[in-house]
Design a protein around this motif. Structure first.
Motif, PDB file in Angstrom:
ATOM      1  N   ASN A 189       8.329 -14.451  53.846  1.00 45.05           N
ATOM      2  CA  ASN A 189       7.826 -13.119  54.198  1.00 45.05           C
ATOM      3  C   ASN A 189       8.586 -12.017  53.466  1.00 45.05           C
ATOM      4  OD1 ASN A 189       5.768 -13.889  55.946  1.00 45.05           O
ATOM      5  ND2 ASN A 189       7.162 -14.038  57.692  1.00 45.05           N
ATOM      6  N   GLN A 190       9.898 -12.236  53.255  1.00 46.14           N
ATOM      7  CA  GLN A 190      10.682 -11.233  52.544  1.00 46.14           C
ATOM      8  C   GLN A 190      10.209 -11.100  51.098  1.00 46.14           C
ATOM      9  OE1 GLN A 190      13.020  -9.214  54.043  1.00 46.14           O
ATOM     10  NE2 GLN A 190      12.721  -8.098  52.128  1.00 46.14           N
ATOM     11  N   ASP A 246       8.894  -7.689  49.444  1.00 40.25           N
ATOM     12  CA  ASP A 246       9.551  -7.187  48.238  1.00 40.25           C
ATOM     13  C   ASP A 246       8.534  -6.964  47.119  1.00 40.25           C
ATOM     14  OD1 ASP A 246      11.967  -7.268  49.514  1.00 40.25           O
ATOM     15  OD2 ASP A 246      12.642  -9.137  48.580  1.00 40.25           O
ATOM     16  N   TYR A 247       7.601  -7.897  46.994  1.00 44.48           N
ATOM     17  CA  TYR A 247       6.579  -7.750  45.941  1.00 44.48           C
ATOM     18  C   TYR A 247       5.690  -6.546  46.233  1.00 44.48           C
ATOM     19  CZ  TYR A 247       3.070  -8.964  42.491  1.00 44.48           C
ATOM     20  OH  TYR A 247       2.210  -8.927  41.401  1.00 44.48           O
ATOM     21  N   TYR A 248       5.319  -6.383  47.483  1.00 46.90           N
ATOM     22  CA  TYR A 248       4.473  -5.258  47.877  1.00 46.90           C
ATOM     23  C   TYR A 248       5.158  -3.933  47.556  1.00 46.90           C
ATOM     24  CZ  TYR A 248       1.893  -2.096  51.007  1.00 46.90           C
ATOM     25  OH  TYR A 248       1.174  -1.039  51.522  1.00 46.90           O
ATOM     26  N   MET A 274      -3.083   4.043  50.100  1.00 49.74           N
ATOM     27  CA  MET A 274      -2.376   2.773  50.030  1.00 49.74           C
ATOM     28  C   MET A 274      -3.019   1.773  50.986  1.00 49.74           C
ATOM     29  SD  MET A 274       0.088   2.239  47.936  1.00 49.74           S
ATOM     30  CE  MET A 274       0.807   0.835  48.792  1.00 49.74           C
ATOM     31  N   ARG A 275      -3.332   0.583  50.476  1.00 49.19           N
ATOM     32  CA  ARG A 275      -3.761  -0.494  51.358  1.00 49.19           C
ATOM     33  C   ARG A 275      -2.533  -0.978  52.140  1.00 49.19           C
ATOM     34  NH1 ARG A 275      -6.328  -4.649  47.302  1.00 49.19           N
ATOM     35  NH2 ARG A 275      -6.817  -5.784  49.220  1.00 49.19           N
ATOM     36  N   SER A 276      -2.718  -1.263  53.395  1.00 49.92           N
ATOM     37  CA  SER A 276      -1.595  -1.669  54.228  1.00 49.92           C
ATOM     38  C   SER A 276      -1.079  -3.042  53.801  1.00 49.92           C
ATOM     39  CB  SER A 276      -2.017  -1.723  55.698  1.00 49.92           C
ATOM     40  OG  SER A 276      -2.907  -2.808  55.921  1.00 49.92           O
ATOM     41  N   PHE A 277       0.190  -3.299  54.108  1.00 49.73           N
ATOM     42  CA  PHE A 277       0.790  -4.595  53.769  1.00 49.73           C
ATOM     43  C   PHE A 277       0.026  -5.734  54.430  1.00 49.73           C
ATOM     44  CE2 PHE A 277       3.754  -7.995  55.060  1.00 49.73           C
ATOM     45  CZ  PHE A 277       4.056  -8.494  53.805  1.00 49.73           C
ATOM     46  N   GLU A 312      -3.366 -11.945  49.896  1.00 45.56           N
ATOM     47  CA  GLU A 312      -3.618 -11.760  48.466  1.00 45.56           C
ATOM     48  C   GLU A 312      -2.316 -11.915  47.677  1.00 45.56           C
ATOM     49  OE1 GLU A 312      -4.932  -8.032  45.579  1.00 45.56           O
ATOM     50  OE2 GLU A 312      -5.710  -8.135  47.630  1.00 45.56           O
ATOM     51  N   ILE A 313      -1.242 -11.302  48.176  1.00 48.32           N
ATOM     52  CA  ILE A 313       0.063 -11.419  47.517  1.00 48.32           C
ATOM     53  C   ILE A 313       0.584 -12.848  47.608  1.00 48.32           C
ATOM     54  CG2 ILE A 313       2.464 -10.659  47.564  1.00 48.32           C
ATOM     55  CD1 ILE A 313       1.499  -7.975  48.633  1.00 48.32           C
ATOM     56  N   ARG A 314       0.395 -13.477  48.782  1.00 46.20           N
ATOM     57  CA  ARG A 314       0.862 -14.855  48.956  1.00 46.20           C
ATOM     58  C   ARG A 314       0.213 -15.781  47.922  1.00 46.20           C
ATOM     59  NH1 ARG A 314       3.231 -17.233  53.140  1.00 46.20           N
ATOM     60  NH2 ARG A 314       2.600 -15.579  54.576  1.00 46.20           N
ATOM     61  N   ARG A 315      -1.110 -15.654  47.738  1.00 43.01           N
ATOM     62  CA  ARG A 315      -1.799 -16.511  46.767  1.00 43.01           C
ATOM     63  C   ARG A 315      -1.267 -16.270  45.356  1.00 43.01           C
ATOM     64  NH1 ARG A 315      -6.251 -15.113  50.022  1.00 43.01           N
ATOM     65  NH2 ARG A 315      -6.833 -13.437  48.591  1.00 43.01           N
TER      66      ARG A 315
END
Length: 318
Positions: free
Chosen positions: A154-155, A159-161, A278-281, A287-290
């Motif tokens: 999750n971190q 961090d990427y977001y 901004m789209r929320s986390f 999407e970021i996980r993939r």
């Protein structure tokens, strides 16, 4: 080093070139005591080049490099087969059939259509089944070997977001409406001047508080060449230069000056304006996980491929 599952699509695109048959089969490479012969290499080369379009024929000086690249792939394939055998990985006939059914469903074709498409490529259905079995074996092997290396925390997601927020901001936009005073193609100076004056008068009425809908209904009833309405939303770069310039600095609810084009005169209204949000986390988490999982998978495959070759006993004799 190229990953072990590297495809040789670039070779397939290169066209055909005659290969001289070798009268004596020699050893091309030894991979953990398993031999790859020059006869096997030449056969693979002929089959590879036979699949290429006839108008993409390689020059003679390209053939040695193509041959070396194909030998490297054969070495990689041999290492994969050896690892599959060592781990006892198998693919059942049912799994192969299910995978082929998935291909048919995704491409919206039935079995006869698939066989027809394969025949056009010079491939029998049985050969296609074996290709599919090989792909499934490779998939199972890679998943088994690298599965433990591609966890995303999750971190890492957060961090990427934070580091790539521009990727998750919606584009700024304007929603516009218009009133257009159309000009006939043969309009002379007097007609053009009269229509311009009518547009200027309409603009003053709008700025004095008359609603666009009321004004448009009244004008259109008297002159069908006057029309307009909602134009939709526009992101940067999608409006024509005259329209973009006219509304760039307008706030929501404001009207442009009268805009003259080859088609007539126009009044634009900015109905809504957004600088982008901004789209929320939470909305982009998966999407970021993939994305991170794919990047880690790619890295893990490369590391695994390098390790497989590093720990193998490979002797190239060409």
């Amino acid at each position: 080093m190229k990953r072990i599952l590297v495809m040789v699509a670039a070779l397939v695109l290169l066209g055909t070139y005659p290969l001289s048959a070798e009268t004596v089969s020699r050893i091309a490479a030894i991979v953990n005591q398993e031999i790859i012969t020059t006869a096997q290499l030449d056969r693979e080369m002929r089959e590879l080049l036979a699949q290429a379009p006839p108008d993409r024929e390689p020059a003679a000086e390209q053939l040695p490099a193509l041959r070396r690249q194909l030998l490297q792939k054969m070495i990689e394939d041999t290492l994969i087969q050896q690892r599959v055998a060592a781990l006892g990985i198998e693919v059942t006939d049912e799994e192969v059939s299910q995978a082929i059914e998935d291909v048919q469903r995704q491409n919206n074709i039935d079995r006869p259509q698939l066989e027809q498409a394969l025949a056009a490529q010079g491939l029998s259905f049985q050969a296609y089944r074996e290709q599919m079995r090989s792909q499934l074996l490779n998939f199972k092997l890679v998943n088994r070997e690298i599965r433990r290396k591609i966890e995303v925390t999750n971190q890492e997601l957060r961090d990427y977001y934070q580091a790539h927020q521009d990727q998750y901001r919606t584009a700024p936009y304007k929603r516009l409406s218009r009133i257009t005073f159309n000009l006939p193609s043969d309009a002379g100076p007097a007609r053009i001047g009269a229509v311009r004056a009518k547009a200027e008068e309409a603009l003053q009425r709008l700025r004095s508080g008359e609603t666009p809908q009321q004004l448009l209904e009244r004008l259109n009833a008297a002159d069908p060449n006057i029309e307009g309405g909602d134009m939709g939303t526009f992101t940067p770069g999608t409006l024509t230069p005259p329209f973009s310039t006219a509304v760039d600095n307008l706030a929501a609810g404001q009207y442009s000056e009268v805009i003259e084009t080859s088609l007539g005169f126009h009044i634009l209204r900015v109905d809504e304006r957004s600088a982008g949000e901004m789209r929320s986390f939470d909305s982009v988490r998966e999407e970021i996980r993939r994305q991170l999982m794919e990047a880690k998978r790619e890295e893990a495959i490369n590391e695994w491929a390098e390790s497989l070759q590093k720990n193998a006993d490979i002797e190239i004799r060409l």
